[in-house]
Write a protein that holds these residues in place. Structure first.
Motif, PDB file in Angstrom:
ATOM      1  N   GLY A  96      72.327  -4.642 -20.853  1.00  0.00           N
ATOM      2  CA  GLY A  96      72.368  -5.371 -22.113  1.00  0.00           C
ATOM      3  C   GLY A  96      73.748  -5.336 -22.741  1.00  0.00           C
ATOM      4  N   SER A  97      74.435  -4.193 -22.628  1.00  0.00           N
ATOM      5  CA  SER A  97      75.782  -4.075 -23.169  1.00  0.00           C
ATOM      6  C   SER A  97      76.747  -5.007 -22.439  1.00  0.00           C
ATOM      7  CB  SER A  97      76.270  -2.621 -23.053  1.00  0.00           C
ATOM      8  OG  SER A  97      77.523  -2.447 -23.676  1.00  0.00           O
ATOM      9  N   GLN A  98      76.561  -5.148 -21.115  1.00  0.00           N
ATOM     10  CA  GLN A  98      77.365  -6.091 -20.331  1.00  0.00           C
ATOM     11  C   GLN A  98      77.202  -7.518 -20.845  1.00  0.00           C
ATOM     12  OE1 GLN A  98      76.436  -6.033 -16.180  1.00  0.00           O
ATOM     13  NE2 GLN A  98      77.012  -3.901 -15.911  1.00  0.00           N
ATOM     14  N   LEU A  99      75.966  -7.857 -21.229  1.00  0.00           N
ATOM     15  CA  LEU A  99      75.679  -9.213 -21.698  1.00  0.00           C
ATOM     16  C   LEU A  99      76.021  -9.400 -23.171  1.00  0.00           C
ATOM     17  CD1 LEU A  99      72.223  -9.864 -19.936  1.00  0.00           C
ATOM     18  CD2 LEU A  99      74.512 -10.511 -19.164  1.00  0.00           C
ATOM     19  N   GLY A 100      76.519  -8.337 -23.821  1.00  0.00           N
ATOM     20  CA  GLY A 100      76.921  -8.439 -25.218  1.00  0.00           C
ATOM     21  C   GLY A 100      75.786  -8.310 -26.214  1.00  0.00           C
ATOM     22  N   VAL A 101      74.652  -7.735 -25.778  1.00  0.00           N
ATOM     23  CA  VAL A 101      73.513  -7.538 -26.686  1.00  0.00           C
ATOM     24  C   VAL A 101      73.868  -6.449 -27.691  1.00  0.00           C
ATOM     25  CG1 VAL A 101      71.087  -6.863 -26.861  1.00  0.00           C
ATOM     26  CG2 VAL A 101      71.870  -8.236 -24.911  1.00  0.00           C
ATOM     27  N   GLU A 102      73.680  -6.716 -28.976  1.00  0.00           N
ATOM     28  CA  GLU A 102      73.962  -5.719 -30.010  1.00  0.00           C
ATOM     29  C   GLU A 102      72.937  -4.585 -29.953  1.00  0.00           C
ATOM     30  OE1 GLU A 102      74.302  -7.398 -33.874  1.00  0.00           O
ATOM     31  OE2 GLU A 102      76.178  -8.447 -33.427  1.00  0.00           O
ATOM     32  N   ASN A 103      73.367  -3.404 -30.425  1.00  0.00           N
ATOM     33  CA  ASN A 103      72.500  -2.218 -30.437  1.00  0.00           C
ATOM     34  C   ASN A 103      71.909  -1.938 -29.053  1.00  0.00           C
ATOM     35  OD1 ASN A 103      72.892  -1.829 -33.221  1.00  0.00           O
ATOM     36  ND2 ASN A 103      71.217  -3.228 -33.706  1.00  0.00           N
ATOM     37  N   ALA A 104      72.762  -2.029 -28.028  1.00  0.00           N
ATOM     38  CA  ALA A 104      72.285  -1.808 -26.665  1.00  0.00           C
ATOM     39  C   ALA A 104      71.716  -0.408 -26.475  1.00  0.00           C
ATOM     40  CB  ALA A 104      73.423  -2.054 -25.670  1.00  0.00           C
ATOM     41  N   THR A 105      72.155   0.564 -27.302  1.00  0.00           N
ATOM     42  CA  THR A 105      71.635   1.930 -27.178  1.00  0.00           C
ATOM     43  C   THR A 105      70.152   2.017 -27.525  1.00  0.00           C
ATOM     44  OG1 THR A 105      72.358   2.426 -29.434  1.00  0.00           O
ATOM     45  CG2 THR A 105      73.863   3.019 -27.641  1.00  0.00           C
ATOM     46  N   SER A 106      69.617   1.015 -28.194  1.00  0.00           N
ATOM     47  CA  SER A 106      68.193   1.050 -28.574  1.00  0.00           C
ATOM     48  C   SER A 106      67.304   0.264 -27.626  1.00  0.00           C
ATOM     49  CB  SER A 106      68.022   0.499 -30.002  1.00  0.00           C
ATOM     50  OG  SER A 106      68.345  -0.883 -30.047  1.00  0.00           O
ATOM     51  N   LEU A 107      67.872  -0.361 -26.587  1.00  0.00           N
ATOM     52  CA  LEU A 107      67.082  -1.226 -25.716  1.00  0.00           C
ATOM     53  C   LEU A 107      66.016  -0.457 -24.928  1.00  0.00           C
ATOM     54  CD1 LEU A 107      69.752  -3.726 -24.307  1.00  0.00           C
ATOM     55  CD2 LEU A 107      67.966  -4.156 -26.008  1.00  0.00           C
TER      56      LEU A 107
ATOM     57  N   GLY B  41      75.050   5.261 -37.034  1.00  0.00           N
ATOM     58  CA  GLY B  41      75.313   5.028 -38.455  1.00  0.00           C
ATOM     59  C   GLY B  41      75.923   3.673 -38.724  1.00  0.00           C
ATOM     60  N   GLU B  42      77.105   3.672 -39.307  1.00  0.00           N
ATOM     61  CA  GLU B  42      77.763   2.417 -39.656  1.00  0.00           C
ATOM     62  C   GLU B  42      78.240   1.651 -38.429  1.00  0.00           C
ATOM     63  OE1 GLU B  42      82.031   2.983 -41.064  1.00  0.00           O
ATOM     64  OE2 GLU B  42      81.188   4.991 -41.385  1.00  0.00           O
ATOM     65  N   PHE B  43      78.216   2.289 -37.252  1.00  0.00           N
ATOM     66  CA  PHE B  43      78.636   1.614 -36.026  1.00  0.00           C
ATOM     67  C   PHE B  43      77.435   1.113 -35.231  1.00  0.00           C
ATOM     68  CE2 PHE B  43      81.835   5.037 -36.759  1.00  0.00           C
ATOM     69  CZ  PHE B  43      82.897   4.213 -37.112  1.00  0.00           C
ATOM     70  N   ALA B  44      76.340   0.799 -35.904  1.00  0.00           N
ATOM     71  CA  ALA B  44      75.089   0.439 -35.234  1.00  0.00           C
ATOM     72  C   ALA B  44      75.232  -0.772 -34.325  1.00  0.00           C
ATOM     73  CB  ALA B  44      73.988   0.194 -36.267  1.00  0.00           C
ATOM     74  N   GLY B  45      76.158  -1.667 -34.606  1.00  0.00           N
ATOM     75  CA  GLY B  45      76.315  -2.860 -33.786  1.00  0.00           C
ATOM     76  C   GLY B  45      77.319  -2.710 -32.657  1.00  0.00           C
ATOM     77  N   VAL B  46      77.748  -1.481 -32.390  1.00  0.00           N
ATOM     78  CA  VAL B  46      78.789  -1.251 -31.397  1.00  0.00           C
ATOM     79  C   VAL B  46      78.297  -1.572 -29.987  1.00  0.00           C
ATOM     80  CG1 VAL B  46      78.262   1.177 -30.904  1.00  0.00           C
ATOM     81  CG2 VAL B  46      80.620   0.356 -30.763  1.00  0.00           C
ATOM     82  N   SER B  47      79.205  -2.068 -29.146  1.00  0.00           N
ATOM     83  CA  SER B  47      78.912  -2.311 -27.736  1.00  0.00           C
ATOM     84  C   SER B  47      80.194  -2.100 -26.952  1.00  0.00           C
ATOM     85  CB  SER B  47      78.391  -3.736 -27.517  1.00  0.00           C
ATOM     86  OG  SER B  47      79.415  -4.683 -27.751  1.00  0.00           O
ATOM     87  N   ALA B  48      80.075  -2.057 -25.637  1.00  0.00           N
ATOM     88  CA  ALA B  48      81.270  -1.891 -24.798  1.00  0.00           C
ATOM     89  C   ALA B  48      82.253  -3.034 -25.042  1.00  0.00           C
ATOM     90  CB  ALA B  48      80.856  -1.827 -23.323  1.00  0.00           C
ATOM     91  N   GLN B  49      81.716  -4.237 -25.252  1.00  0.00           N
ATOM     92  CA  GLN B  49      82.577  -5.390 -25.505  1.00  0.00           C
ATOM     93  C   GLN B  49      83.327  -5.259 -26.825  1.00  0.00           C
ATOM     94  OE1 GLN B  49      80.111  -8.893 -25.209  1.00  0.00           O
ATOM     95  NE2 GLN B  49      80.346  -9.027 -22.982  1.00  0.00           N
ATOM     96  N   SER B  50      82.635  -4.808 -27.888  1.00  0.00           N
ATOM     97  CA  SER B  50      83.282  -4.701 -29.198  1.00  0.00           C
ATOM     98  C   SER B  50      84.361  -3.623 -29.202  1.00  0.00           C
ATOM     99  CB  SER B  50      82.249  -4.415 -30.292  1.00  0.00           C
ATOM    100  OG  SER B  50      81.661  -3.135 -30.126  1.00  0.00           O
ATOM    101  N   ILE B  51      84.117  -2.516 -28.497  1.00  0.00           N
ATOM    102  CA  ILE B  51      85.126  -1.458 -28.405  1.00  0.00           C
ATOM    103  C   ILE B  51      86.351  -1.941 -27.631  1.00  0.00           C
ATOM    104  CG2 ILE B  51      85.613   0.789 -27.340  1.00  0.00           C
ATOM    105  CD1 ILE B  51      84.136   1.133 -29.876  1.00  0.00           C
TER     106      ILE B  51
END
Length: 438
Positions: free
Chosen positions: A268-279, A167-177
């Motif tokens: 992808g999450s390690q590299l800071g890619v947004e929406n890594a859950t959709s990769l 939802g509203e957290f679509a851009g979340v990643s391990a780095q952002s958390i």
């Protein structure tokens, strides 16, 4: 020779439509893992190897439950067994609700195991059904059609997950958390976990409805004729080298397929890619392209073994390229889809996605080559092949450990021996009919 009831040889179209629906369902459920792994890494605060237990608990069910499920298949028949499988997947989806509220990783893992058990019986029943419902020489084409539906569902699953759950957290990643304060982190993690409840409740209801509909459908049961001699019927599965080598090949293949589909989000999450859950959708998109190509070229231009050889060679080349590519470069994705306005990805992430193309024709080629000549041992041979899916449990864990010991990119070296053995099976292994001649 194989037939399907009733004896007047009805068209294979309706069975293929029904089985196609099942392939779509377990494709959707299976490739949700690619989104769940980076998601649960955040929600349950996990390391990479711990997060990959999501895949392990799902795929290890194929080892633990394959032979019991083949016994169920023998007792109930293909149709009722598939209905039972859908019901078990629904139970697994239902378990996600208490897991989400409690944020207990152990409950998530148990739910994954239950879903994997349901998929075990679906896979054990549906794959030989598609192989035996028509001519042997076009079996890979039929499986490719099923695989196309399966991977299209896999393409949709991570995007649907990202849209409905994040939802509203679509851009979340391990780095952002990791950048949040402890109080902000706790609130966001709780909100993320709550987002799982309604989607999995709807999935539970839909799967139960489909189980009932399938049970009362017109799908005919598969009947395998007796072999020409009693010795063939009583033979041990170990007497069929093409099957045993095929099981190990499938083990390695599913391992590299799951690594390509499920670790792309973590990397992808390690590299800071947004929406890594959709990769994972990128990997599935390339698999869909591969299946479409298979429909065109098999058996008109290449046979099943040749398609398997080409896939293995491409997998070897891409694996080497992944390790040596520049994670700061986006040249490959810019060339492939940047002109369409689609978000660019780091080169190694793009190459991991392209592994989907290399992997697409492996599964549909292995099944008919491995089951050839098994007669009434087909159900048990299929169960043994299904156990090979445990590669999806073991090899990603090996990747996770290598990633933590070295780094995420170097860990992809492990793909080389896997594709090497797949190439051996394509060139020689599937032809062996006696261990004395191996």
């Amino acid at each position: 020779m194989q037939t399907v009831e009733p004896s007047n040889k009805p068209s294979a179209l309706m069975p293929m439509l029904i089985i196609g629906m099942l392939f779509f369902i377990f494709g959707f459920v299976t490739w949700l893992n690619g989104a769940l792994i980076p998601f649960l890494q955040i929600v349950c605060q996990l390391t990479e190897s711990q997060a990959l237990l999501v895949a392990f608990s799902f795929y290890i069910a194929y080892v633990v439950m394959a032979l019991p499920m083949s016994w169920v298949l023998d007792k109930t028949g293909y149709k009722k067994a598939m209905s039972l499988g859908l019901g078990m997947i629904a139970l697994g989806c239902l378990l996600f609700i208490p897991a989400s509220y409690s944020q207990e990783f152990a409950i998530f893992l148990f739910a994954q195991f239950v879903m994997g058990t349901g998929l075990t019986i679906l896979q054990t029943a549906s794959n030989p059904y598609i192989v035996k419902v028509g001519p042997q020489e076009t079996a890979a084409v039929r499986i490719s059609i099923m695989g196309l539906l399966n991977k299209f569902a896999g393409f949709l699953a991570p995007m649907v997950f990202t849209a409905l759950v994040l939802g509203e957290f679509a851009g979340v990643s391990a780095q952002s958390i990791a950048a949040l304060t402890e109080s902000e982190k706790a609130l966001q993690i709780s909100a993320l976990a709550d987002g799982l409840v309604m989607p999995y409740a709807y999935m539970t209801g839909a799967l139960l409805l489909l189980a009932v509909l399938l049970n009362f459908s017109t799908l005919p049961d598969l009947v395998l004729e007796k072999p020409e001699s009693e010795s063939e019927e009583s033979a041990s599965l170990l007497a069929y080298p093409q099957l045993i080598l095929g099981v190990f090949t499938l083990f390695l293949y599913v391992g590299v397929e799951v690594i390509a589909g499920d670790t792309i989000g973590l990397f992808g999450s390690q590299l800071g890619v947004e929406n890594a859950t959709s990769l994972t959708s990128y990997t599935m998109a390339f698999m869909v392209l591969g299946y479409l190509m298979g429909l065109v070229i098999i058996p008109k231009f290449v046979d099943q073994a040749q398609a398997l050889s080409g896939s293995a060679i491409l997998g070897l080349a891409l694996s080497i390229w992944i390790v040596f590519s520049d994670p700061l470069s986006t040249h490959i994705s810019s060339l492939l889809w940047g002109w369409m306005g689609i978000a660019l990805l780091p080169d190694p992430v793009t190459l991991i996605a392209i592994l989907g193309f290399a992997n697409a024709l492996v599964w549909p080629a292995i099944w008919p080559l491995a089951l050839d000549g098994l007669y009434t041992l087909t159900a048990r041979g299929s169960a043994l092949l299904i156990m090979g899916i445990s590669g999806g449990a073991i090899l990603p864990m090996v990747y996770g450990l290598l990633s933590e010991h070295f780094d995420g990119q170097s860990a992809y070296w492990m793909m080389l021996p896997c594709y090497g053995f797949i190439l051996f099976y394509a060139l020689k292994g599937h032809k062996i009919r006696s261990w004395n001649r191996a």
